[in-house]
Design a protein around this motif. Structure first.
Motif, PDB file in Angstrom:
ATOM      1  N   ARG A 248       9.257   5.230  -4.003  1.00 24.66           N
ATOM      2  CA  ARG A 248       9.132   4.124  -3.039  1.00 24.66           C
ATOM      3  C   ARG A 248       7.754   3.453  -3.113  1.00 24.66           C
ATOM      4  N   ILE A 249       7.772   2.143  -2.888  1.00 25.48           N
ATOM      5  CA  ILE A 249       6.530   1.392  -2.684  1.00 25.48           C
ATOM      6  C   ILE A 249       6.404   1.133  -1.188  1.00 25.48           C
ATOM      7  N   ILE A 250       5.318   1.652  -0.608  1.00 25.59           N
ATOM      8  CA  ILE A 250       5.078   1.546   0.828  1.00 25.59           C
ATOM      9  C   ILE A 250       3.911   0.602   1.039  1.00 25.59           C
ATOM     10  N   SER A 251       4.191  -0.553   1.593  1.00 22.15           N
ATOM     11  CA  SER A 251       3.176  -1.574   1.796  1.00 22.15           C
ATOM     12  C   SER A 251       2.461  -1.344   3.120  1.00 22.15           C
ATOM     13  N   VAL A 252       1.142  -1.423   3.084  1.00 19.47           N
ATOM     14  CA  VAL A 252       0.356  -1.321   4.315  1.00 19.47           C
ATOM     15  C   VAL A 252       0.000  -2.743   4.746  1.00 19.47           C
ATOM     16  N   GLY A 253       0.755  -3.243   5.723  1.00 19.92           N
ATOM     17  CA  GLY A 253       0.468  -4.554   6.284  1.00 19.92           C
ATOM     18  C   GLY A 253       1.286  -5.687   5.694  1.00 19.92           C
ATOM     19  N   THR A 254       1.377  -6.751   6.472  1.00 22.75           N
ATOM     20  CA  THR A 254       2.117  -7.939   6.042  1.00 22.75           C
ATOM     21  C   THR A 254       1.397  -8.668   4.917  1.00 22.75           C
ATOM     22  N   THR A 259       1.752 -10.359  -0.802  1.00 18.77           N
ATOM     23  CA  THR A 259       1.226 -10.346  -2.170  1.00 18.77           C
ATOM     24  C   THR A 259       2.220  -9.711  -3.131  1.00 18.77           C
ATOM     25  N   LEU A 260       2.720  -8.546  -2.764  1.00 22.69           N
ATOM     26  CA  LEU A 260       3.654  -7.827  -3.633  1.00 22.69           C
ATOM     27  C   LEU A 260       4.936  -8.626  -3.859  1.00 22.69           C
ATOM     28  N   PHE A 271       5.768  -6.205 -11.823  1.00 24.41           N
ATOM     29  CA  PHE A 271       4.413  -6.517 -11.402  1.00 24.41           C
ATOM     30  C   PHE A 271       3.538  -6.781 -12.616  1.00 24.41           C
ATOM     31  N   VAL A 272       2.684  -7.782 -12.511  1.00 24.39           N
ATOM     32  CA  VAL A 272       1.744  -8.104 -13.585  1.00 24.39           C
ATOM     33  C   VAL A 272       0.376  -8.360 -12.957  1.00 24.39           C
ATOM     34  N   ALA A 273      -0.669  -8.161 -13.762  1.00 24.38           N
ATOM     35  CA  ALA A 273      -2.019  -8.470 -13.305  1.00 24.38           C
ATOM     36  C   ALA A 273      -2.181  -9.976 -13.253  1.00 24.38           C
ATOM     37  N   GLU A 274      -2.536 -10.500 -12.079  1.00 27.43           N
ATOM     38  CA  GLU A 274      -2.738 -11.938 -11.954  1.00 27.43           C
ATOM     39  C   GLU A 274      -3.470 -12.265 -10.663  1.00 27.43           C
ATOM     40  N   ALA A 290      10.096  -6.081  -3.955  1.00 27.03           N
ATOM     41  CA  ALA A 290       8.936  -5.238  -4.242  1.00 27.03           C
ATOM     42  C   ALA A 290       8.873  -3.982  -3.378  1.00 27.03           C
ATOM     43  N   ILE A 291       8.917  -4.157  -2.055  1.00 26.89           N
ATOM     44  CA  ILE A 291       8.602  -3.029  -1.179  1.00 26.89           C
ATOM     45  C   ILE A 291       9.862  -2.319  -0.691  1.00 26.89           C
ATOM     46  N   ASP A 292       9.672  -1.039  -0.354  1.00 24.71           N
ATOM     47  CA  ASP A 292      10.743  -0.243   0.242  1.00 24.71           C
ATOM     48  C   ASP A 292      10.480   0.046   1.712  1.00 24.71           C
ATOM     49  N   CYS A 293       9.209   0.241   2.053  1.00 26.01           N
ATOM     50  CA  CYS A 293       8.816   0.585   3.420  1.00 26.01           C
ATOM     51  C   CYS A 293       7.567  -0.203   3.794  1.00 26.01           C
TER      52      CYS A 293
END
Length: 342
Positions: A248-254, A259-260, A271-274, A290-293
């Motif tokens: 899982r990708i867990i995002s901290v914050g909106t 961004t993700l 995902f790529v560097a940019e 992108a995100i799961d949680c």
């Protein structure tokens, strides 16, 4: 969808005015986005909801002391200027109070002449573009003259400016903190890492979008303000590996979420560097790539942020969760409690 669909009742006394002494002692509401089931925890319990191989994504932007108080050089009238984003060189987009007095050509002096700003253009919503003049290094002068730009709903003065920064803030450029990250301590992050959870950093500099209300009845007509983001190759590679492994990708914050999702939308879920600018507006109907949680705070009624969490967990689940938070006397907004949507 209508703006009123994202309204809820919030008593003023539940708006947190000061941060807790212990960052990780905030309350944590855990919300299952499928069932709407709610659990009540303490923020440090977040570690029990993270699994080895998961990736926690943090926004490492650093808040500028972006609020400046100066005087018009011709009349000595007092003016407040909030720096939003650097356009190029010494030209900045700002919010000004009182805006009606500031026209192109107006010069404002700060700190007894240590810093001057000339208005070169006007924007909507009280926005102005200023070109600054000074001797020395701009950010050093800003550190000396500027104040931390707390949101307008916080009426109390902040004794320790570092409490409006995350412990991992390092890329200066924001006009507001990515507040979901304020709950993490260095010890909690170390414990999470020791559990086998990956930690990745992205940057999104928070700008006008944070301060700008939704002024249209039909939310689809709202236009987001563009904000600058950056993702490194190291982070991109890690996130792709986590996805490939089914973790899982867990995002901290909106801000991390926007961004993700911006990058994943542009690159077919990868995902790529940019670096770039995003004006992505996430509201119900949005398809997350992108995100799961999501770890997030409780947001203002009728804001784009409550629309974003409603897109992830469903409007009915979110409004019920907020109603529960009010009944349980959770603390709201920047210095308030947190929610984990999984």
């Amino acid at each position: 969808m209508k703006l009123e669909d994202f309204d809820y009742y919030l008593p003023d006394e539940l708006i947190a005015q000061t941060p807790l002494q212990d960052r990780a002692a905030s309350r944590l509401m855990v919300l299952n986005k499928q069932t709407g089931e709610i659990e009540h925890k303490i923020f440090s319990d977040i570690i029990h909801y993270l699994n080895p191989g998961d990736c926690l994504v943090l926004n490492d932007t650093k808040v500028m002391p972006a609020r400046l108080f100066g005087m018009k050089e011709d009349t000595n009238a007092h003016v407040e200027v909030l720096l939003l984003k650097q356009i190029e060189g010494d030209k900045w987009e700002t919010l000004v109070k009182p805006a009606k007095r500031i026209k192109p050509g107006t010069v404002i002096s700060f700190g007894g002449g240590k810093l001057h700003a000339k208005c070169i253009d006007t924007l909507e919503y009280g926005g102005r573009i200023f070109e600054f003049q000074y001797d020395g290094i701009f950010y050093e002068i800003l550190d000396e003259l500027g104040e931390m730009p707390l949101p307008p709903y916080i009426k109390k003065r902040l004794d320790d400016a570092d409490r409006y920064q995350t412990v991992y803030a390092r890329e200066i450029g924001s006009a507001a903190a990515p507040t979901a990250g304020l709950h993490f301590t260095e010890k909690l992050l170390a414990d999470i890492k020791n559990k086998g959870v990956h930690i990745a950093f992205i940057t999104l500099h928070v700008g006008l979008g944070t301060f700008r209300p939704v002024n249209v009845e039909s939310i689809e007509e709202h236009e987001m303000h563009a904000e600058f983001y950056h993702m490194t190759e190291e982070t991109a590679n890690l996130l792709n590996e986590v996805k490939k492994n089914g973790r899982r990708i867990i995002s901290v914050g909106t801000t991390s979420t926007r961004t993700l999702e911006t990058i994943a939308a542009r690159h077919n879920g990868s995902f790529v560097a940019e670096s770039g600018w995003t004006d992505i507006f996430i509201y119900p109907g949005f398809q997350f790539k992108a995100i799961d949680c999501l770890i997030t705070n409780f947001h203002l009624p009728k804001s784009t942020l409550i629309m974003l969490v409603s897109a992830l967990a469903g409007r009915e689940h979110i409004l019920h969760a907020y109603e529960t938070a009010v009944k349980e006397c959770y603390r709201f907004f920047s210095f308030g409690d947190a929610m984990f949507i999984h």
